[in-house]
Design a protein around this motif. Structure first.
Motif, short mmCIF file in Angstrom:
data_model
loop_
_atom_site.label_atom_id
_atom_site.label_comp_id
_atom_site.label_asym_id
_atom_site.label_seq_id
_atom_site.Cartn_x
_atom_site.Cartn_y
_atom_site.Cartn_z
N ARG A 169 8.68 61.36 99.31
CA ARG A 169 8.52 59.95 98.94
C ARG A 169 7.37 59.31 99.71
N GLN A 170 7.23 59.64 100.99
CA GLN A 170 6.13 59.09 101.78
C GLN A 170 4.79 59.60 101.27
N LEU A 171 4.73 60.87 100.90
CA LEU A 171 3.48 61.42 100.36
C LEU A 171 3.05 60.71 99.10
N ALA A 172 4.01 60.32 98.27
CA ALA A 172 3.70 59.65 97.01
C ALA A 172 3.14 58.24 97.23
N GLN A 173 3.39 57.67 98.41
CA GLN A 173 2.97 56.29 98.68
C GLN A 173 1.63 56.21 99.39
N LEU A 174 1.13 57.33 99.88
CA LEU A 174 -0.11 57.33 100.64
C LEU A 174 -1.25 57.93 99.85
N GLU A 175 -2.43 57.37 100.01
CA GLU A 175 -3.62 57.87 99.31
C GLU A 175 -4.66 58.29 100.34
N TYR A 176 -5.13 59.52 100.20
CA TYR A 176 -6.15 60.03 101.10
C TYR A 176 -7.53 59.52 100.66
N LYS A 177 -8.33 59.07 101.63
CA LYS A 177 -9.71 58.66 101.36
C LYS A 177 -10.63 59.28 102.40
N GLN A 178 -11.78 59.72 101.95
CA GLN A 178 -12.76 60.31 102.85
C GLN A 178 -13.41 59.22 103.68
N ILE A 179 -13.34 59.31 104.99
CA ILE A 179 -13.95 58.34 105.89
C ILE A 179 -14.71 59.08 106.98
N ALA A 180 -15.51 58.33 107.72
CA ALA A 180 -16.27 58.92 108.82
C ALA A 180 -15.32 59.45 109.89
N THR A 181 -15.72 60.54 110.52
CA THR A 181 -14.92 61.07 111.62
C THR A 181 -15.05 60.14 112.83
N LEU A 182 -14.14 60.26 113.77
CA LEU A 182 -14.12 59.36 114.92
C LEU A 182 -15.44 59.40 115.69
N ASP A 183 -16.03 60.59 115.81
CA ASP A 183 -17.27 60.71 116.58
C ASP A 183 -18.49 60.16 115.84
N LYS A 184 -18.34 59.86 114.56
CA LYS A 184 -19.45 59.29 113.79
C LYS A 184 -19.38 57.77 113.71
N LYS A 185 -18.25 57.20 114.13
CA LYS A 185 -18.08 55.75 114.11
C LYS A 185 -18.66 55.12 115.36
N GLU A 186 -19.11 53.88 115.21
CA GLU A 186 -19.54 53.11 116.38
C GLU A 186 -18.30 52.50 117.02
N TRP A 187 -18.24 52.55 118.34
CA TRP A 187 -17.09 52.03 119.08
C TRP A 187 -17.54 50.92 120.03
N LYS A 188 -16.59 50.05 120.35
CA LYS A 188 -16.91 48.93 121.23
C LYS A 188 -15.69 48.62 122.10
N GLU A 189 -15.94 48.05 123.27
CA GLU A 189 -14.88 47.72 124.21
C GLU A 189 -14.37 46.30 123.97
N PHE A 190 -13.04 46.15 123.99
CA PHE A 190 -12.43 44.83 123.78
C PHE A 190 -11.38 44.59 124.86
N ARG A 191 -11.31 43.35 125.32
CA ARG A 191 -10.29 42.96 126.28
C ARG A 191 -8.98 42.69 125.54
N LEU A 192 -7.86 43.23 126.06
CA LEU A 192 -6.58 43.07 125.38
C LEU A 192 -6.19 41.61 125.23
N GLY A 193 -6.50 40.80 126.25
CA GLY A 193 -6.16 39.38 126.19
C GLY A 193 -6.87 38.64 125.08
N LYS A 194 -7.99 39.18 124.60
CA LYS A 194 -8.72 38.57 123.48
C LYS A 194 -8.20 39.05 122.14
N LEU A 195 -7.64 40.26 122.11
CA LEU A 195 -7.15 40.83 120.86
C LEU A 195 -5.71 40.43 120.55
N PHE A 196 -4.89 40.27 121.60
CA PHE A 196 -3.46 40.11 121.40
C PHE A 196 -2.91 38.87 122.10
#
Length: 352
Positions: A169-196
């Protein structure tokens, strides 16, 4: 097959049922050599497996038996089908010519005796000899191992079928999409107090609650931090789900999908992180990032509401340099799809 209540039962000493009762051997943490053999100690999780080590000279090795925790999570019992090294906090209970299903039934009966023990009254060798088990008997008044095997087999088969239905049932509800791998994404640092928005639950103790269906979340490192399920007090307001809970003791972080009762009122009470952009998939991704940052916490250096606000986490970002919630969501979906498919393949090999 008769129901449990339709069977006749009788008391038996543990020594009447198990032909070999032997305690594990002390092995200090500092003497552990990383390896591939499970090290079973007195934890109540993961079949008692605490780590994986080498079975070096002097260790005590068991297999195809029941492990009984003498201390720690005292009274916890597991059937161990594999070779393992046992700590001195564990006793092995072995019976000749016993099937896996019979062992599973017997382990449940052994664990029922755990109510007679606690931290102040551990299970020592003399108490094990006096321990009694209630077991179903056959027409001759002897333990009915055929019934135990059949009962455990039917219960296990039913559970596996339900798990397979859930996964499909869970498989039927999820759709796979091709996305960039983690090492190909740009990352940035965030302070938790600003996010949450960060807060603590009100003062609560799990021992003050009767059993129910609402998760009680504390600073545990497993099972999503859930210690037990409780019945809320009259007119008690629950802590809203769709948040991340963090243990100030070791930084364990979990996404909580539903309303819960959070442990509060003390230094080790959990911290709750809320963000309007959270959902199940984004929450799972971000909880992992939070845990990587907060894993430095310990009893000697616990986190608190103010310190966690200053913590920083790395997150993938979009073209505007903001947290890429859509990417995090799809990444989590893709990972869940992969794990569900692996689990489904495993289940196919375990359902007759």
């Amino acid at each position: 097959m008769k129901k449990l209540v339709e069977k006749e039962w009788n008391n038996y000493n543990v020594s009447e049922i198990f032909s070999k009762i032997q305690r594990g051997k002390r092995l200090k943490k500092a003497d552990h050599v990383p390896g591939a053999v499970p090290y079973v100690s007195s934890t109540a999780n993961n079949n008692g497996v605490d780590s994986f080590i080498e079975a070096v000279h002097g260790t005590r090795i068991f297999n195809d038996c029941i492990s009984l925790a003498n201390s720690g999570s005292v009274g916890t019992a597991f059937y161990e089908p594999f070779k393992f090294v046992a700590s001195d906090h564990v006793t092995s209970l072995r019976r000749k010519n016993t099937s896996k299903e019979s062992y599973l039934f017997l382990s449940a009966m052994v664990e029922k005796q755990g109510v007679n023990f606690n931290f102040n009254r551990e299970i020592n060798d003399s108490r094990i000899k006096k321990m009694q088990l209630m077991l179903p008997v056959d027409d001759s008044g002897k333990p009915d191992y055929d019934y135990m095997e059949q009962y455990a087999s039917e219960m296990r088969g039913g559970m596996l079928m339900r798990y397979r239905t859930y996964v499909a049932r869970q498989l039927a509800q999820l759709e796979y999409k091709q996305i960039a791998t983690l090492d190909k994404k740009e990352w940035k640092e965030f302070r938790l107090g600003k996010l949450f928005e960060i807060s603590r639950p009100k003062a609560r103790n799990k021992d003050h609650y009767e059993m129910g269906d609402i998760p009680f979340v504390a600073s545990g490192a497993t099972n999503n931090g859930v210690m037990k399920c409780c019945k809320p007090h009259m007119d008690e307001q629950l802590d809203a789900g769709n948040c991340i809970t963090v243990s100030p003791v070791d930084g364990s972080s979990f996404y909580q999908p539903i309303d819960f009762l959070g442990r509060g009122g003390a230094g080790s009470s959990i911290l709750m992180l809320r963000n309007n952009n959270l959902n199940l998939f984004r929450g799972e991704f971000m909880a992992r990032m939070v845990q990587q940052t907060c894993s430095k916490y310990s009893y000697g250096h616990m986190g608190n509401k103010d310190s966690i606000k200053r913590e920083r986490i790395m997150l993938p970002v979009n073209a505007a340099g903001e947290p890429d919630y859509e990417y995090m969501e799809q990444y989590a979906k893709n990972m869940m799809l992969k794990k569900y498919r692996q689990y489904l393949e495993y289940l196919k090999g375990n359902i007759n």
